[in-house]
Design an enzyme around this catalytic site. Structure first.
Site, PDB file in Angstrom:
ATOM      1  CB  CYS A  94      36.948  18.494 -41.021  1.00  0.00           C
ATOM      2  SG  CYS A  94      37.781  19.802 -40.113  1.00  0.00           S
ATOM      3  CB  CYS A 127      27.829  41.896 -36.893  1.00  0.00           C
ATOM      4  SG  CYS A 127      29.283  41.095 -37.589  1.00  0.00           S
ATOM      5  CB  CYS A 150      25.618  38.252 -40.304  1.00  0.00           C
ATOM      6  SG  CYS A 150      26.438  39.652 -39.498  1.00  0.00           S
ATOM      7  CB  CYS A 183      31.065  37.538 -38.878  1.00  0.00           C
ATOM      8  SG  CYS A 183      29.266  37.469 -38.773  1.00  0.00           S
ATOM      9  CB  CYS A 188      29.992  41.962 -41.266  1.00  0.00           C
ATOM     10  SG  CYS A 188      30.084  40.165 -41.127  1.00  0.00           S
ATOM     11  CG  HIS A 197      33.259  21.630 -42.776  1.00  0.00           C
ATOM     12  ND1 HIS A 197      33.215  20.815 -41.677  1.00  0.00           N
ATOM     13  CD2 HIS A 197      34.544  22.009 -42.909  1.00  0.00           C
ATOM     14  CE1 HIS A 197      34.419  20.714 -41.158  1.00  0.00           C
ATOM     15  NE2 HIS A 197      35.249  21.427 -41.890  1.00  0.00           N
ATOM     16  CD  GLU A 198      37.870  19.775 -44.557  1.00  0.00           C
ATOM     17  OE1 GLU A 198      38.469  18.872 -45.184  1.00  0.00           O
ATOM     18  OE2 GLU A 198      38.219  20.158 -43.442  1.00  0.00           O
ATOM     19  CB  THR A 253      34.898  19.816 -37.383  1.00  0.00           C
ATOM     20  OG1 THR A 253      35.870  20.832 -37.163  1.00  0.00           O
ATOM     21  CG2 THR A 253      33.541  20.289 -36.891  1.00  0.00           C
ATOM     22  CG  HIS A 263      35.608  16.974 -32.396  1.00  0.00           C
ATOM     23  ND1 HIS A 263      36.178  16.571 -31.214  1.00  0.00           N
ATOM     24  CD2 HIS A 263      36.544  17.716 -33.027  1.00  0.00           C
ATOM     25  CE1 HIS A 263      37.406  17.061 -31.129  1.00  0.00           C
ATOM     26  NE2 HIS A 263      37.657  17.754 -32.229  1.00  0.00           N
ATOM     27  CB  ILE A 305      46.164  21.061 -40.862  1.00  0.00           C
ATOM     28  CG1 ILE A 305      44.704  21.271 -41.312  1.00  0.00           C
ATOM     29  CG2 ILE A 305      46.799  22.406 -40.472  1.00  0.00           C
ATOM     30  CD1 ILE A 305      43.784  21.817 -40.244  1.00  0.00           C
TER      31      ILE A 305
HETATM   32 ZN   LIG Z   1      37.368  21.440 -41.914  1.00  0.00          ZN
HETATM   33 ZN   LIG Z   2      28.735  39.619 -39.292  1.00  0.00          ZN
END
Ligand SMILES: [Zn+2]
Ligand SMILES: [Zn+2]
Length: 181
Positions: free
Chosen positions: A43, A101, A98, A112, A104, A68-69, A45, A48, A180
């Site tokens: 990604c 909250c 979470c 969230c 959520c 994360h992908e 991200t 970075h 994307i």
């Molecule tokens: Zn991503």
């Molecule tokens: Zn939450």
């Protein structure tokens, strides 16, 4: 249940780059799922984080495994997990919410206030195994290419962005030619 070590791509300290090393296989709790990673995608991200730019310096705590992908096969499930089984072919929603909250509990968990992101705030998928909460697991069709299954997170990003506007019949400029775009 797997135990022992796995290969992982780690940000060892706050600097450019990453290190391929060995770390313990993540241990899951009652609500989590351990997944053997088949494919992972990079990604923006992650770029970075790899480059260790200003955003990464402010956001990321090292040492940790990023990414994360992904797509993969469920290796183990926590004792309270009923929605996912060992051997299933899955990917994951990357935002861990979470459940407690105000957003959520009023059905707005996409905003969230305690959101954690896999591979940003938790150990990520640039490794042989990754763990995620069972609620984050996304089941894939059996015939889907693991590389394609891995990019569903940016695909979702693009789809939601397009559906926010009314593009039918109009002319659209797509700026940015990454996945994307
Ligand atoms: Zn991503
Ligand atoms: Zn939450």
């Amino acid at each position: 249940m797997q135990s022992g070590k796995m290969k992982a791509l780690m940000k060892k300290d706050g600097a450019f780059g990453a290190v391929l090393t060995e770390v313990p296989i993540p241990e899951i709790d009652k609500h989590e799922v351990l997944i053997k990673v088949k494919a992972a995608s990079i990604c923006g991200t992650d770029v970075h984080i790899y480059n260790w730019d200003q955003w990464a310096r402010q956001r990321i705590k090292t040492p940790y495994v990023f990414g994360h992908e992904f797509s993969g096969i469920v290796e183990a499930v926590g004792e309270n997990v009923g929605s996912v089984k060992v051997g299933e072919y899955v990917s994951a929603e990357t935002h861990i919410v979470c459940g407690e909250c105000v957003p959520c509990v009023t059905g707005k968990s996409h905003v969230c206030t305690n959101t954690a992101i896999i591979g940003v705030d938790t150990a990520g998928c640039f490794a042989e195994y990754v763990k995620v909460p069972a609620d984050n697991v996304w089941k894939n069709p059996a015939g889907m290419d693991p590389a394609v299954a891995s990019i569903q997170e940016p695909l979702g990003n693009a789809v939601h962005t397009v559906l926010e506007s009314q593009p039918a019949g109009g002319t659209t400029a797509v700026i940015g030619c990454g996945p994307i775009g």
